[in-house]
Design an enzyme around this catalytic site. Structure first.
Site, PDB file in Angstrom:
ATOM      1  N   ARG A 116       0.893  -1.160   0.000  1.00 50.05           N
ATOM      2  CA  ARG A 116       0.000   0.000   0.000  1.00 50.05           C
ATOM      3  C   ARG A 116       0.922   1.197   0.000  1.00 50.05           C
ATOM      4  O   ARG A 116       1.677   1.425   0.933  1.00 50.05           O
ATOM      5  CB  ARG A 116      -0.913  -0.015   1.240  1.00 50.05           C
TER       6      ARG A 116
ATOM      7  N   HIS B 135       2.096   7.168   1.731  1.00 45.94           N
ATOM      8  CA  HIS B 135       1.022   8.165   1.668  1.00 45.94           C
ATOM      9  C   HIS B 135       0.819   8.806   3.030  1.00 45.94           C
ATOM     10  O   HIS B 135       1.417   8.392   4.024  1.00 45.94           O
ATOM     11  CB  HIS B 135      -0.277   7.500   1.206  1.00 45.94           C
TER      12      HIS B 135
ATOM     13  N   HIS C 123      -2.516  11.338   5.251  1.00 44.49           N
ATOM     14  CA  HIS C 123      -3.890  11.863   5.222  1.00 44.49           C
ATOM     15  C   HIS C 123      -4.142  12.654   6.493  1.00 44.49           C
ATOM     16  O   HIS C 123      -3.407  12.518   7.471  1.00 44.49           O
ATOM     17  CB  HIS C 123      -4.919  10.739   5.060  1.00 44.49           C
TER      18      HIS C 123
ATOM     19  N   GLU D 147      -5.074   7.203  11.862  1.00 44.48           N
ATOM     20  CA  GLU D 147      -5.382   5.846  11.385  1.00 44.48           C
ATOM     21  C   GLU D 147      -5.016   4.822  12.461  1.00 44.48           C
ATOM     22  O   GLU D 147      -3.866   4.741  12.885  1.00 44.48           O
ATOM     23  CB  GLU D 147      -4.571   5.577  10.107  1.00 44.48           C
TER      24      GLU D 147
ATOM     25  N   HIS E 238       3.343   7.114   5.835  1.00 37.47           N
ATOM     26  CA  HIS E 238       3.522   5.698   6.170  1.00 37.47           C
ATOM     27  C   HIS E 238       3.257   4.832   4.949  1.00 37.47           C
ATOM     28  O   HIS E 238       2.719   5.304   3.938  1.00 37.47           O
ATOM     29  CB  HIS E 238       2.582   5.310   7.317  1.00 37.47           C
TER      30      HIS E 238
ATOM     31  N   GLU F 157     -10.461   6.075   1.538  1.00 36.35           N
ATOM     32  CA  GLU F 157      -9.213   5.393   1.195  1.00 36.35           C
ATOM     33  C   GLU F 157      -8.746   5.797  -0.203  1.00 36.35           C
ATOM     34  O   GLU F 157      -7.560   5.716  -0.524  1.00 36.35           O
ATOM     35  CB  GLU F 157      -9.453   3.879   1.287  1.00 36.35           C
TER      36      GLU F 157
HETATM   37 MN    MN Z   1      -3.021   5.441   5.783  1.00 35.73          MN
END
Ligand code: MN
Ligand code: MN
Length: 406
Positions: A112, A115, A117, A121, A160, A182
């Site tokens: 993943r 990124h 945000h 999380e 992360h 997401e």
């Molecule tokens: Mn994340």
């Protein structure tokens, strides 16, 4: 499946012979004693069987509590190269304004993308082994491997990445804003792709040609080789752990055991970095997460195993009962009274995530036990047996009679 639910429902459904006598081939009918009538169809029998307390609500249900359930099975699944991701947000479950959840699978080596945000999380590992990388604003370095039952907390804005290790992984993410998506995180590929090449060249002090091959759009979820062992990778980076760890290996800590089940608390008392807290609740057949509410937090639920029902109570005599299976999401707004009951014949497990650092609750039983007895009796006209059942010690889960096995 139907038998389990129907038998557990007998307590408030004594005369619903048609449903209680249901066999695998019979069809559940919305009849409770003299109330209701058969449903000649059209109907979705599979959903009726999963939701007997929606089809035939207990007589104690009343008024208009909004929908508090959304199965991940009905959430759009984003299939990518070697993984998938689906989300239950305020768009799927409108009451859940404070938190959103993502269920993600990454095959061995699959990444993943790096990124960040604006939402914090929280993660819970469901299956397999997974590697997390974090760099925070102190330029602390985290690379850590987690296994089922472990958690992490990524604070708002901190970059992360997540990678599946040998055998791949599946995990649950919970964000502290129901509006999270997401599909709308800030990605390293897109940041680079949307910066003029001359600025990239100046920023890194090299010629623009060295950035000629960067991707033009996101990678999001993509295949990579399974990474080197953790100790090898850690040797490539400075030894600079964060002041407060972003991971908590909760799988290595035992839950508190009670008659009827167990509860593992994961909050800032053991995991100081976390801004979200959680209970992992396990109920034996017939077991009950006792009547309670949370004074300062909403509760976002993810059902891991088994079959449950929950009634949620709000002011002005409102109450509504929901049924849950593994993979379903439930939600309880702050201060609303509720219980969770294992109505199956197997162990039931659920994660409760709270948008507060500390898990807190008010137990109905303990509240009554710590109030002058005459005052309690004067409210509720309880007999001596009921008054003697009040207890001052914490017992968040209590045992019950499991449903009859055929
Ligand atoms: Mn994340
Ligand atoms: Mn609760």
């Amino acid at each position: 499946m139907a038998n389990n639910a129907s038998n557990a429902d007998n307590a408030n459904n004594a005369s619903n012979a048609e449903y209680a006598g249901n066999t695998d081939n019979a069809i559940v009918q919305p009849v409770r004693g003299t109330r209701g009538a058969t449903d000649p169809g059209p109907r979705n029998v599979a959903l009726d069987l999963q939701n007997p307390d929606i089809l035939m609500p207990p007589d104690t249900d009343n008024g208009s509590i909004p929908n508090l359930k959304f199965p991940f099975a009905m959430a759009h699944n984003r299939l990518e190269d070697g993984g998938w991701a689906r989300e239950v947000t305020v768009r799927e479950l409108p009451i859940a304004k404070s938190m959103a959840g993502v269920n993600m699978r990454l095959d061995a080596g699959v990444v993943r993308e790096l990124h960040w945000h604006k939402e914090a999380e929280w993660a819970y590992i469901l299956q397999g082994n997974v590697r997390l990388t974090v760099v925070d604003s102190d330029y602390s370095v985290v690379v850590d491997d987690l296994k089922p039952g472990d958690v992490w907390l990524i604070p708002t804005g901190i970059p992360h990445s997540i990678q599946g290790l040998e055998g791949g992984c599946e995990f649950l993410l919970v964000f502290d804003d129901g509006n999270f998506s997401e599909n709308e995180t800030l990605l390293i590929t897109e940041f680079m792709a949307h910066t003029p090449p001359s600025v990239l060249a100046k920023n890194f002090g090299i010629d623009a040609e060295h950035f000629a091959n960067i991707p033009k759009s996101e990678k999001y979820i993509f295949r990579q080789p399974v990474p080197e062992p953790l100790d090898v990778v850690l040797q490539q980076l400075p030894d600079r752990p964060p002041a407060l760890a972003y991971t908590w290996h909760a799988s290595e800590h035992a839950p508190a055991h009670y008659e009827g089940g167990s509860v593992k608390t994961i909050d800032s008392r053991d995991f100081p970095a976390t801004t979200l807290s959680a209970l992992i609740i396990e109920l034996e057949p017939g077991g009950l997460r006792e009547l309670h509410w949370h004074p300062d937090a909403d509760e976002w639920q993810y059902y891991l195993e088994g079959e449950a029902r929950m009634t949620v109570f709000d002011a002005t005599s409102k109450a509504r009962t929901f049924n849950f299976q593994a993979g379903d999401v439930g939600f309880v707004p702050r201060t609303m009274g509720h219980y969770i009951e294992n109505i199956g014949t197997t162990t039931m497990r659920v994660i409760n995530v709270f948008n507060s650092k500390h898990c807190t609750d008010i137990s109905l039983n303990q509240w009554m036990a710590l109030t002058p007895p005459a005052l309690v009796q004067g409210h509720l006209d309880l007999d001596d047996v009921a008054m003697a059942s009040l207890r001052r010690d914490r017992r968040p889960v209590v045992p019950g009679t499991p449903p009859d096995k055929d």
